[in-house]
Design a protein around this motif. Structure first.
Motif, short mmCIF file in Angstrom:
data_model
loop_
_atom_site.label_atom_id
_atom_site.label_comp_id
_atom_site.label_asym_id
_atom_site.label_seq_id
_atom_site.Cartn_x
_atom_site.Cartn_y
_atom_site.Cartn_z
N PHE A 74 36.43 0.47 -22.70
CA PHE A 74 37.18 -1.21 -22.45
C PHE A 74 35.72 -1.53 -22.02
N THR A 75 36.29 -2.49 -21.49
CA THR A 75 35.36 -3.46 -20.98
C THR A 75 35.96 -4.08 -19.57
N ILE A 76 35.14 -5.23 -18.83
CA ILE A 76 35.94 -5.11 -16.97
C ILE A 76 36.78 -7.13 -17.58
N GLY A 77 37.20 -6.93 -17.43
CA GLY A 77 38.22 -8.06 -16.82
C GLY A 77 37.70 -9.02 -15.76
N GLU B 282 35.93 -5.64 -11.25
CA GLU B 282 35.53 -4.48 -10.01
C GLU B 282 34.81 -5.30 -8.98
N ARG B 283 34.35 -4.15 -8.58
CA ARG B 283 34.04 -3.95 -6.95
C ARG B 283 33.04 -3.47 -6.26
N TRP B 284 31.94 -3.71 -6.23
CA TRP B 284 30.83 -2.59 -5.93
C TRP B 284 31.11 -2.95 -4.15
N ARG C 283 28.68 2.50 -5.33
CA ARG C 283 29.92 2.70 -5.82
C ARG C 283 30.73 2.17 -6.53
N ARG C 284 31.55 1.72 -7.75
CA ARG C 284 32.46 0.96 -8.61
C ARG C 284 33.73 1.15 -8.46
N GLU C 285 34.35 0.06 -7.79
CA GLU C 285 35.92 0.58 -8.06
C GLU C 285 36.11 -0.33 -9.54
N LEU C 286 37.30 -0.02 -10.36
CA LEU C 286 37.36 -0.52 -11.35
C LEU C 286 39.04 -0.97 -12.04
N ARG C 287 38.94 -2.69 -10.87
CA ARG C 287 40.19 -2.92 -10.43
C ARG C 287 41.43 -3.57 -12.14
N ASN C 288 40.07 -4.20 -13.38
CA ASN C 288 41.33 -5.16 -14.21
C ASN C 288 40.27 -4.65 -15.48
N ILE C 289 40.73 -3.35 -16.08
CA ILE C 289 40.30 -2.74 -17.47
C ILE C 289 40.47 -3.61 -18.45
N ILE C 290 39.57 -4.65 -19.48
CA ILE C 290 40.22 -4.53 -20.59
C ILE C 290 39.66 -3.91 -21.97
N LEU C 291 41.26 -2.86 -21.83
CA LEU C 291 41.42 -0.99 -22.51
C LEU C 291 41.14 -1.76 -23.82
#
Length: 173
Positions: free
Chosen positions: A111-114, A118-120, A124-132
């Motif tokens: 993936f890449t990040i949309g 992400e929020r750091w 700690r990293r939260e993945l919120r919008n993943i470009i799969l």
């Protein structure tokens, strides 16, 4: 592109099914902790991206793809569910045999990040919008702890189709 491992894979007839990623599971990646939030894959699925299913992230080992309809993806309350039709190729037959023997390591995804994906907070990293871009059957050791690969064989003559075990997951036609 980043790659992460998921949790579950099963073989039923000529299909592999399970979860390529799960929500809400803290995972240690190098020097930080990562968690995937519900809805992180929804844009990729809704936009109709051509997402591949690969063996070990190898682009020369294509198992299925959304464009042809041989890979189906959906989000449910547990995570990113998938079902793929295994091709009658050497790599497809090998993956199916290894899944039936319970010899595979798990699932993974690239993936890449949309935008705003992400929020750091500290490490700690939260993945919120993943470009799969792809999901992968992993032969050996996936990145996420606790991943499993299970084979379930049911005779094809019964006409049973593989579906994810989680009760909230339902394939829609």
């Amino acid at each position: 592109m980043e790659r992460r491992a998921g949790i579950e894979l099963r073989a039923v007839g000529r299909k592999l099914a399970g979860y390529a990623a799960v929500f809400g599971q803290d995972t240690r990646i190098a020097d930080f902790t990562e968690i995937i939030l519900p809805g992180a894959f929804s844009d990729s699925i809704r936009q109709g991206r051509d997402i591949l299913a690969l063996a070990d992230h190898n682009q020369r080992a294509v198992l299925a793809r959304t464009k042809s309809g041989t890979l189906r993806l959906a989000e449910d309350t547990r995570g990113l569910a998938f079902e793929l039709d295994v091709p009658n190729t050497s790599i497809g037959r090998d993956m199916l045999e290894l899944a039936e023997r319970n010899d595979l390591g798990g699932m993974s995804f690239g993936f890449t990040i949309g935008k705003d994906g992400e929020r750091w907070q500290g490490d700690r990293r939260e993945l919120r919008n993943i470009i799969l871009h792809e999901i992968s059957v992993v032969s050996a050791h996936p990145a996420y702890d606790g991943t499993t690969v299970m084979a379930r064989h049911r005779p094809a003559a019964l006409g049973i189709v593989a579906v994810a075990r989680h009760p909230s997951f339902r394939w829609r036609a």
